[in-house]
Design an enzyme around this catalytic site. Structure first.
Site, short mmCIF file in Angstrom:
data_model
loop_
_atom_site.label_atom_id
_atom_site.label_comp_id
_atom_site.label_asym_id
_atom_site.label_seq_id
_atom_site.Cartn_x
_atom_site.Cartn_y
_atom_site.Cartn_z
N ILE A 98 0.52 -1.07 0.00
CA ILE A 98 0.36 0.24 -0.58
C ILE A 98 1.17 0.92 -0.13
O ILE A 98 1.84 1.84 1.21
CB ILE A 98 -1.16 0.45 1.52
CG1 ILE A 98 -1.99 1.40 1.06
CG2 ILE A 98 -0.73 -0.36 2.51
CD1 ILE A 98 -2.83 1.13 2.07
N GLY A 110 -4.77 6.34 1.80
CA GLY A 110 -4.62 5.46 2.08
C GLY A 110 -4.81 4.90 3.23
O GLY A 110 -5.67 3.16 3.02
N LYS A 111 -6.24 5.31 4.13
CA LYS A 111 -6.99 4.79 5.39
C LYS A 111 -8.19 4.60 4.04
O LYS A 111 -8.82 3.47 4.16
CB LYS A 111 -7.50 6.31 6.23
CG LYS A 111 -8.64 5.69 6.85
CD LYS A 111 -9.28 6.97 7.52
CE LYS A 111 -10.48 7.39 8.92
NZ LYS A 111 -10.38 8.21 8.83
N TYR A 144 -1.65 1.59 10.51
CA TYR A 144 -2.03 0.42 10.85
C TYR A 144 -2.60 0.32 12.27
O TYR A 144 -3.74 -0.37 12.13
CB TYR A 144 -1.34 -0.92 10.12
CG TYR A 144 -0.86 -0.91 8.64
CD1 TYR A 144 -1.29 -0.63 7.76
CD2 TYR A 144 1.25 -1.07 9.10
CE1 TYR A 144 -0.59 -0.31 7.04
CE2 TYR A 144 1.06 -0.98 7.22
CZ TYR A 144 0.24 -0.76 6.63
OH TYR A 144 1.37 -0.79 5.57
#
Ligand SMILES: CC(C)(COP(=O)(O)OP(=O)(O)OC[C@H]1O[C@@H](n2cnc3c(N)ncnc32)[C@H](O)[C@@H]1OP(=O)(O)O)[C@@H](O)C(=O)NCCC(=O)NCCS
Length: 173
Positions: A98, A110-111, A144
């Protein structure tokens, strides 16, 4: 107002575009933290058109672009079944990669991609999502954790001649 984020499936014809984005985001993230020869040694096998065409033709590996303002701002790679780099649990998805372009980081892209991976796993009634992350990549580890991932192990990752440690993290669904 922030521009909308679209998720677009990467197809085989996009292999060169994906390769360029992958190589650029990898070097931007890690070149300043590693030996140049180790980076190049890794890149010479990991970032080739042939490898990307093979990965894109694997039915158990799925790539998606995050598109913002008509730009591929980042991408995610999800692995199922035996395409997973380890575990190979049919009830799990691995987020193998990612990456968001530096100028687009911190804008929830990214979220959005990670939420997409989690929702995909929920829709398939899988048990968890997992990934490996370099032990020194604090930004990604915190990212994360903020999404509910917890460490469950570690494994070696070889960058050229440098044996590094990846932390394995999983989010139960
Ligand atoms: C890690 C990465 C994928 C995160 O994507 P991003 O688009 O920059 O992150 P987002 O803007 O979506 O952040 C989402 C949430 O993550 C958390 N987060 C992000 N960066 C964080 C940081 N440095 N510290 C703590 N939490 C962080 C926050 O909770 C944030 O949500 P909030 O701002 O609403 O509270 C991206 O920065 C990246 O590509 N980094 C370089 C490559 C890389 O390391 N990839 C991972 C390899 S394993």
């Amino acid at each position: 107002m922030a521009s909308p984020i679209q998720i677009k499936t990467v197809i085989t014809a996009d292999a060169a575009t994906l390769l360029n984005l992958s190589r650029k985001t990898f070097f931007d993230a890690f070149a300043h933290l590693n030996n140049a020869a180790d980076m190049e040694a890794y890149a010479s096998t990991a970032f080739t058109l042939q490898k990307y065409e093979e990965e894109l033709s694997n039915p158990d590996s799925h790539f998606y672009f995050a598109v913002v303002d008509n730009t591929n701002a980042g991408y995610i790679k999800l692995n199922y079944n035996t395409a997973q780099t380890e575990l190979q649990d049919p009830n799990a998805i691995e987020v193998e990669r990612i990456y968001i372009l530096q100028e687009f980081q911190g804008q929830q892209i990214g979220k959005h991609l990670l939420d997409f991976a989690i929702q995909t796993a929920i829709d398939k009634k899988f048990s968890y999502v997992w990934l490996g992350v370099w032990e020194h990549n604090n930004k990604a580890i915190n990212f994360y954790k903020s999404k509910g991932f917890i460490q469950f192990g570690s494994h070696p990752f070889v960058l050229g001649t440098d044996e590094q440690t990846d932390i394995l993290m999983r989010k139960e669904l």
